[in-house]
Design an enzyme around this catalytic site. Sequence first.
Site, PDB file in Angstrom:
ATOM      1  N   ASP A  31      30.952  42.555  37.178  1.00 47.53           N
ATOM      2  CA  ASP A  31      31.791  41.818  36.519  1.00 47.53           C
ATOM      3  C   ASP A  31      32.643  41.949  35.415  1.00 47.53           C
ATOM      4  OD1 ASP A  31      33.938  39.551  36.824  1.00 47.53           O
ATOM      5  OD2 ASP A  31      31.885  37.845  37.132  1.00 47.53           O
ATOM      6  N   GLU A  36      36.712  46.063  33.834  1.00 55.23           N
ATOM      7  CA  GLU A  36      38.162  45.681  33.336  1.00 55.23           C
ATOM      8  C   GLU A  36      38.200  46.380  31.342  1.00 55.23           C
ATOM      9  OE1 GLU A  36      38.131  41.848  33.808  1.00 55.23           O
ATOM     10  OE2 GLU A  36      38.789  42.812  34.888  1.00 55.23           O
ATOM     11  N   ASP A  42      39.604  36.677  39.889  1.00 56.18           N
ATOM     12  CA  ASP A  42      39.740  35.658  39.885  1.00 56.18           C
ATOM     13  C   ASP A  42      40.906  34.866  40.185  1.00 56.18           C
ATOM     14  OD1 ASP A  42      36.711  35.853  39.452  1.00 56.18           O
ATOM     15  OD2 ASP A  42      37.354  35.205  37.113  1.00 56.18           O
TER      16      ASP A  42
END
Length: 806
Positions: free
Chosen positions: A401, A404, A474
């Site tokens: 997760d 980035e 998300d």
Amino acid sequence: MIKWSTFFFLLTALSISNTSKAQSCQKTDLGIKAVINSTAIEVQYYSPSTVRVLKSPDGRPFTKESLSVIKKPQKTAFNVKQQGDLVNVRTTALNVALNLKTGDIIYSTVKGELLLKEKQHGVKFSPFNDAGNTTLTVQQLFELDKDEPIYGLGQQQEGRMSQRNVTLNMVQGNLDDYVPFFQSVKGYGVFWDNYSPTVFTDNAEGASFKSEVGDGVDYYFMYGGNADGVIARMRELTGQAPMFPLWTFGFWQSKERYKSQDELVDVVRQYRKLGVPLDGIIQDWQYWGSNYLWNAMDFLNPEFPNPQKMVSDVHSMNAHMIISIWNSFGPHTKQYKELDKIGALMDFTTWPQSGSEKWPLRRDYPSGVRVYDPYNPAARDIYWKYLRDMYVLGLDGWWMDSSEPDHLDVKPSDFDNKTYLGSFRKVRNAFPLMTVGGVSTHQRAVDSGKRVFILTRSAFAGQQRYGANTWSGDVTSSWSALRNQISAGLNFSLTGIPYWNADIGGFFLSRFKRKLDDPEYRELYVRWMEFGAFTPMMRSHGADAPREIYQFGQKGSKYYDAIEKYINLRYHLLPYIYSTSWDVTANQSSMMRGLVMDFQKDKNALDINDEYMFGKSLLVSPVTNAMYVKPGVSEKETIQVEDFSTIRAKETYLPAGIDWYDFWTAERFSGGTKVSRQTPLDIIPLYVKAGAVIPVGPSVQYAAEKKWDNLEIRIYPGANGKFVLYEDENDNYNYEKGVYSTITFTWNDAKKTLSIGDRTGSFPGMLNERKFNIVIVGMNKGVGENVTRQADKVITYTGKKMVVKL
């Protein structure tokens, strides 16, 4: 159109002058180089169809080791010819023309068809202070044809297919995965090899990349003839996509988050009790305990007292488990302390911002969580050292997760953070490539018996080589979000990274106050599930409400039955899907295919953003608007209520040049037309190309439950066709050593014969004898609705060539 009809002998050196200023151009072992108008220009060949272009101010040395490109330049045969101010360099696949007066480059085919031009005087260098280092901001402009569609540039959730007339601020984010690569309907691609914040602009001035930091311009031009060819060139440069295990293509369930190991194991148990297929379960964050222990990679939460038993319990039910890991660490973790000692933690705000888990967050109790430096090889070693303790539990993969990573409350000075490779600004966008690559490379080094599988939130060019599947972030639950997933996934795939997925149902349910009790959300979830069945990973996930199938009713109810139907359909299509994944690995193909990939000459298909090919035979047209709700009143409040009184329909364009079959009814249509199809809740418009040969597998509870010893082989007549059935051990890397088998099915439409070729290759556990139940679609109506039916012919196949007359 520019044409060059003849080319002279190979020149060892050129000295050319023009009326404005003497310029020099010379041949090198790899191409040519020149200094024009104080700009040093070099063209290097990586293959006859791929060149690298380097530009920098004269006198300023420019060398760079690419993070994305792993291929080295190759000595390539080429001819050189001067025509006026142009120096033409020609290979067997491509002509590159350098203008000695302006320094601009023109690309064309060997037949003289113009592909792409740099804009005249289109290179620009501006001084830039990068955290105390004197460097450049670099820009290159290109000139596209007025009506030329281009695709790629990563994942943007704006609902566009063609990326013309856009401005993109390319900095990795939760919902945006930027790859500075585009490809054209004309069959070429451009990869801008820069990792700093970059702006891509296409307007009346031209199409350009402009990067904040670069010692020079560095880009690759590749010609493939069509989208598959361009993607093949890109993967030759940046790495091939390895195989995923068969089980990754089954159905996955997760949520934010299972709060105990008992809860997680019980979800698998419930699926098995219901007889609904499932292959994967995912544990999200906080199994480590508090935010101060963020990403400790250890089960410190007392609700997970026996992680080995948890993993074993999941495996005992023939399911697989992956677990959430992050790219940041809390201040009380062992990793934090070890990384801090070597200066491998960055200093900017990331998630979570508070040490308190209660909402609203208490910012006066900062978490102290910091992002690590994945550009540092020692930091990547430390990351894996602790992750390996998780790996020995038998976990089957990683959910990386915030890859980035999360960058909150952004300040310009944040980019001055020092990394192993320079400022964070200089290498910003390659963060996901480096962190995913670190885990993948380490796992492969210690275990070749289990294929790497990483689910990750962000990506960069070359990431396909690391066994990663990127999800779209998300996203909010809405119909527009669902629609935007389609073009987002397709453009992402068109950059050469073939594995992508989305949270089925959307992550945040904030739009729906009644959560799962809202009939509009239930309808949206079913439609998203239908779409998810035709993506590279079928994974239900989200916050605010659980998403397991039994949350939507019970067997016999509309929503439950529709969800179950598409989970089962996914499993019946596994022989088709797994064989398609082999095509991705062996032949540089793509699983989700924008219509430009297979219908390049059909102008009506080039900018459609709500349908696509899944593999090379199935056209998928997801329903992306509510059809079965209407306003109602409850306690003096207007709400949505169910309304199934009228069956709605969706219109779908069927590309020209081929006939198509409705998957559900076997009705046949001519291509080049729009067709309207009724779409009750459990129907997604799905069409099959004439000539398709599609294997259909058995009913199973998990992907490897049954051998494929009794496959149905569906033939869709109306054109010649071929399909290669691929099989192996379903996991491990033995396939890289040739341990696999293929069987080629060839349909001759004129002769109405199906040729089943000799089986090639072998692997342990391979079926030496099997049955194929051959069905000619059109002779049996409604084949899509049923799994088993009376075959038109049943044959026993022992690995030797057979010709079946039908």
